[in-house]
Design a protein around this motif. Structure first.
Motif, short mmCIF file in Angstrom:
data_model
loop_
_atom_site.label_atom_id
_atom_site.label_comp_id
_atom_site.label_asym_id
_atom_site.label_seq_id
_atom_site.Cartn_x
_atom_site.Cartn_y
_atom_site.Cartn_z
N ALA A 125 0.85 -1.19 0.00
CA ALA A 125 0.00 0.00 0.00
C ALA A 125 0.88 1.24 0.00
O ALA A 125 1.97 1.26 0.61
N ALA A 126 0.42 2.28 -0.69
CA ALA A 126 1.21 3.50 -0.84
C ALA A 126 1.51 4.16 0.50
O ALA A 126 2.61 4.69 0.71
N GLN A 127 0.55 4.14 1.41
CA GLN A 127 0.76 4.80 2.70
C GLN A 127 1.94 4.20 3.45
O GLN A 127 2.70 4.91 4.11
N ALA A 128 2.11 2.89 3.34
CA ALA A 128 3.22 2.23 4.02
C ALA A 128 4.56 2.70 3.48
O ALA A 128 5.55 2.78 4.23
N VAL A 129 4.61 3.04 2.20
CA VAL A 129 5.84 3.54 1.58
C VAL A 129 6.21 4.90 2.20
O VAL A 129 7.36 5.14 2.57
N ALA A 130 5.22 5.78 2.30
CA ALA A 130 5.47 7.11 2.88
C ALA A 130 5.91 7.01 4.33
O ALA A 130 6.84 7.70 4.76
N VAL A 131 5.28 6.13 5.08
CA VAL A 131 5.63 5.94 6.50
C VAL A 131 7.05 5.42 6.64
O VAL A 131 7.80 5.85 7.53
N ALA A 132 7.45 4.52 5.74
CA ALA A 132 8.81 3.96 5.80
C ALA A 132 9.87 5.04 5.65
O ALA A 132 10.88 5.03 6.36
N VAL A 133 9.63 5.99 4.75
CA VAL A 133 10.60 7.07 4.55
C VAL A 133 10.56 8.05 5.72
O VAL A 133 11.60 8.48 6.23
N ALA A 134 9.37 8.41 6.16
CA ALA A 134 9.23 9.37 7.25
C ALA A 134 9.83 8.85 8.55
O ALA A 134 10.39 9.61 9.34
N SER A 135 9.76 7.53 8.75
CA SER A 135 10.28 6.93 9.99
C SER A 135 11.76 6.63 9.93
O SER A 135 12.37 6.28 10.96
N GLY A 136 12.36 6.75 8.75
CA GLY A 136 13.78 6.46 8.60
C GLY A 136 14.08 5.02 8.25
O GLY A 136 15.24 4.63 8.13
N ASP A 137 13.04 4.19 8.04
CA ASP A 137 13.26 2.81 7.64
C ASP A 137 13.70 2.70 6.18
O ASP A 137 14.22 1.67 5.75
N ALA A 138 13.44 3.75 5.41
CA ALA A 138 13.88 3.81 4.02
C ALA A 138 14.39 5.21 3.73
O ALA A 138 13.95 6.19 4.35
N ASP A 139 15.33 5.32 2.80
CA ASP A 139 15.89 6.62 2.44
C ASP A 139 15.08 7.31 1.36
O ASP A 139 15.02 8.54 1.30
N THR A 179 -1.02 10.30 -1.44
CA THR A 179 -2.17 9.96 -0.60
C THR A 179 -2.38 11.07 0.42
O THR A 179 -1.49 11.91 0.63
N GLY A 180 -3.52 11.04 1.07
CA GLY A 180 -3.75 11.99 2.15
C GLY A 180 -2.72 11.83 3.25
O GLY A 180 -2.22 12.82 3.80
N GLY A 181 -2.39 10.58 3.57
CA GLY A 181 -1.38 10.33 4.59
C GLY A 181 -0.02 10.88 4.20
O GLY A 181 0.72 11.41 5.04
N PHE A 182 0.31 10.75 2.90
CA PHE A 182 1.58 11.32 2.43
C PHE A 182 1.60 12.82 2.67
O PHE A 182 2.59 13.37 3.18
N PHE A 183 0.53 13.51 2.28
CA PHE A 183 0.49 14.97 2.43
C PHE A 183 0.59 15.38 3.89
O PHE A 183 1.23 16.39 4.22
N ASN A 184 -0.01 14.62 4.77
CA ASN A 184 0.08 14.95 6.20
C ASN A 184 1.51 14.78 6.72
O ASN A 184 2.01 15.62 7.47
N LEU A 185 2.17 13.70 6.32
CA LEU A 185 3.56 13.50 6.74
C LEU A 185 4.47 14.57 6.15
O LEU A 185 5.34 15.11 6.84
#
Length: 348
Positions: free
Chosen positions: A69-83, A90-96
């Motif tokens: 899911a796209a939201q999981a991709v954005a969370v991975a980068v925001a959390s530092g799990d991915a560069d 997504t709405g979640g992406f825009f919030n992050l």
């Protein structure tokens, strides 16, 4: 003769010593990087660049982590799990991004007329009952990944286009694309919205029927390449090299899968055949050349964004109450890594 031998020996000795620093020098360490992505054809430029050594050539040892899911991709980068991340907005992406965690640096997919990618697909039962057009979504139950996902936005664009209220559609969040496919196949929903590779699989199995393509109804800038704000600040040279390798992958992808003949028909020649092993390794379900020829989505070969559309997306999510009104697109768009973006607002 002796002088000549000594002269030759001297040259050989000098050449040997000249080579010693080169032979003794250790290989330069590569920057390790992780990119979060979906196993879709839309990630093909990354897969191609990885398999063809473009990231290695730029001194980057790249690891690809795939999500559903796209939201999981954005969370991975925001959390530092991915560069880096490459996926749909997504709405979640825009919030992050609004919290300062993410920076958009290049384009990914764009829904462009003439290039099929995401399909509206009805269940066989719903299709047989008369669900034949995207205009017929009101009153239907639709599987999406999450509220605020790109699939949610696709339905929102249709509602705006045809003048129906979005709450006339019952959206059923099921968290992932495989779950969306299962929901349709199992008769739990009337429809869903899926990338071509997945939609064509359901149609082939006889559990669904494609009733339209998003690119024909509501073109938009679907996705982007992004990284953390910290990387832009602290590792800019590495980010620049990453974008350079990514652009090479985009160019190869375009040459392989976006070519058309003089009549406007999609072609799949030698370059497509040469690129297929990278897609067969990473894309799920494993695509055939015929499927890729149908569903290889449009991506700008240079990674240029439709910036105006990103502003429009953000405004829509804010109107729906899914993104805080304080979020501003100019704060998370870094347009300095790629030249020539489209629709860039003029500075006041």
């Amino acid at each position: 003769m002796l002088k000549r031998r000594l002269f030759v020996a001297g040259i050989a000795t000098a050449a040997t010593f000249a080579l010693l620093p080169t032979l003794a020098a250790p290989a330069l360490a590569k920057d390790r990087a992780v990119i979060a992505a979906l196993p879709f054809i839309s990630t093909a430029p990354v897969f191609i660049a990885k398999e063809r050594g473009y990231f290695d050539a730029e001194g980057i040892d790249l690891d690809i982590k795939t999500f559903n899911a796209a939201q999981a991709v954005a969370v991975a980068v925001a959390s530092g799990d991915a560069d880096f991340g490459v996926t749909a907005f997504t709405g979640g992406f825009f919030n992050l991004a609004g919290k300062g965690a993410l920076k958009v640096i290049a384009a990914q997919s764009r829904e462009e007329p003439g290039y099929k990618f995401v399909a509206y697909i009805a269940s066989k039962k719903a299709y047989d009952a008369g669900f034949r057009s995207p205009k017929d979504f009101p009153g239907k139950t639709v599987a999406i990944t999450t509220v605020g996902s790109s699939f949610h936005y696709n339905l929102g664009m249709l509602a705006d286009k045809y003048g129906f209220k979005l709450d006339q559609v019952t959206m059923k969040p099921v968290q992932s694309v495989p779950n969306m496919m299962a929901a349709l196949s199992g008769g739990q929903v009337d429809a869903t919205i899926l990338p071509a590779n997945n939609a064509l699989k359901l149609e082939h199995e006889g559990t669904g029927k494609i009733i339209g393509w998003v690119s024909d109804y509501t073109p938009w800038q679907l996705g982007a390449l992004f990284t953390s704000t910290k990387n832009v600040k602290d590792k800019r040279p590495m980010v620049e090299r990453f974008v350079k390798a990514y652009q090479k992958g985009l160019a190869d992808y375009a040459a392989a899968f976006l070519a058309k003949d003089s009549e406007g028909n999609r072609m799949a020649g030698e370059k497509a055949l040469a690129a297929m092993p990278a897609l067969e390794k990473w894309v799920k379900p494993t695509p055939t050349l015929d499927v890729v020829k149908i569903g290889a989505n449009y991506m700008d070969p240079q990674g240029r964004l439709d910036v105006k559309n990103i502003y429009e997306q953000l405004a829509w999510y804010q109107e729906q109450g899914l993104v805080d009104k304080s979020v501003k697109a100019e704060d998370f768009l870094d347009l300095s890594f790629v030249k020539g973006h489209f629709g860039v607002p003029k500075k006041k």
